[in-house]
Design a protein around this motif. Structure first.
Motif, short mmCIF file in Angstrom:
data_model
loop_
_atom_site.label_atom_id
_atom_site.label_comp_id
_atom_site.label_asym_id
_atom_site.label_seq_id
_atom_site.Cartn_x
_atom_site.Cartn_y
_atom_site.Cartn_z
N THR A 19 32.87 29.26 85.56
CA THR A 19 32.89 28.53 86.84
C THR A 19 32.41 29.42 87.99
O THR A 19 32.78 29.22 89.13
CB THR A 19 34.31 28.00 87.13
OG1 THR A 19 35.25 29.09 87.09
CG2 THR A 19 34.72 26.96 86.10
N CYS A 20 31.61 30.44 87.62
CA CYS A 20 30.91 31.29 88.59
C CYS A 20 31.85 32.18 89.41
O CYS A 20 31.55 32.51 90.56
CB CYS A 20 30.05 30.45 89.54
SG CYS A 20 28.82 29.44 88.68
N GLY A 21 32.96 32.59 88.82
CA GLY A 21 33.86 33.54 89.47
C GLY A 21 33.66 34.94 88.93
O GLY A 21 32.82 35.18 88.06
N ASP A 22 34.43 35.87 89.46
CA ASP A 22 34.38 37.27 89.02
C ASP A 22 35.73 37.68 88.44
O ASP A 22 36.77 37.36 89.01
CB ASP A 22 34.03 38.19 90.19
CG ASP A 22 32.60 37.99 90.68
OD1 ASP A 22 31.72 37.80 89.83
OD2 ASP A 22 32.39 38.00 91.91
N VAL A 23 35.69 38.38 87.32
CA VAL A 23 36.90 38.89 86.69
C VAL A 23 37.09 40.34 87.10
O VAL A 23 36.25 41.19 86.82
CB VAL A 23 36.80 38.78 85.14
CG1 VAL A 23 38.08 39.33 84.50
CG2 VAL A 23 36.57 37.34 84.72
N GLU A 24 38.19 40.61 87.77
CA GLU A 24 38.45 41.96 88.26
C GLU A 24 39.21 42.81 87.25
O GLU A 24 39.17 44.03 87.33
CB GLU A 24 39.23 41.89 89.58
CG GLU A 24 38.44 41.21 90.70
CD GLU A 24 39.20 41.21 92.01
OE1 GLU A 24 40.43 41.40 91.97
OE2 GLU A 24 38.56 41.02 93.07
#
Length: 234
Positions: free
Chosen positions: A59-64
């Motif tokens: 869903t076009c997020g970033d995993v930190e």
């Protein structure tokens, strides 16, 4: 038309598969709270958290970051993405990976592929965790902080390395000896994930209430007037 009479059921392989699945289910439930299952439970937690991460990426997020704790808890830190899709992805992901691994165990080739994918996923995560600690060390220029970060991530890193070695040994035994148990190991991990997806909801919402559970958080962001328990059941 499908044959519902099941006149020719079941063949030898089907009987072995169903019997083994049943034995694994009973064995896992009996040994659930023992240390014998801890490594496998931590792997299921890893796949649970990895499902959150995958939903975030899709869903076009970033995993930190992903954390797996020794007490069998886990946290996935994300930024952006569709939050109401990321939250239930853990429960649904455990069920999905359980299904995929169970199906993969029915064939030696697919069992090899599943084992290889697990090794790659664990290797990539281990490199990511180590790299993250190194970047923070360079950023802070402090040996004490590096040690603290390394200790904090020891469970996940040790889990990854340990299971990579375990799967590698099982693979070598499968290919070089008469001990052919790779399919059974993949089946066991699959059954473990399938049971964990249900037990996790029961443990968080029914046997005890955890306000930080995925279902409770989902109830907060979803406009539907359902509480966490209702969403857990759904």
């Amino acid at each position: 038309m499908p044959n519902w009479e099941l006149k020719n059921c079941c063949q030898h392989d089907q009987v072995v598969f169903l019997s083994t699945t049943g034995v694994f289910t009973v064995l896992i439930l009996v040994l659930w709270r023992t240390v014998l299952l801890t490594p496998f439970k931590l792997i299921t937690v890893f796949l649970h958290e990895a499902s959150h991460a995958l939903a975030c990426k899709l869903t076009c997020g970033d995993v930190e970051g992903i954390q797996v704790h020794a007490n069998e808890g886990g946290v996935t830190q994300t930024r952006g993405g569709v939050y109401w899709l990321i939250l239930p992805a853990g429960y649904l992901g455990s069920s999905f990976w359980g299904m995929a691994l169970i199906l993969a165990s029915t064939n030696l080739i697919s069992a090899r592929v599943a084992a290889g994918c697990l090794i790659l996923a664990l290797s990539a995560n281990c490199i990511h965790v180590s790299g993250g600690c190194l970047r923070k060390y360079i950023s802070w220029s402090s040996l004490s902080i590096l040690f603290a970060l390394s200790f904090e991530q020891w469970t996940l890193r040790g889990l990854c390395i340990g299971f990579i070695i375990f799967l590698a040994i099982i693979w070598v035994l499968q290919e070089k000896t008469t001990v052919h148990i790779l399919r059974y190991v993949i089946l066991f991990i699959g059954v473990m994930n399938s049971l964990f997806s249900v037990y996790d909801i029961y443990d968080d919402l029914i046997s005890r209430r955890v306000n930080s559970s995925d279902a409770e958080k989902f109830a907060e962001v979803c406009p539907c007037p359902c509480n966490g328990v209702a969403w857990g059941v759904i």
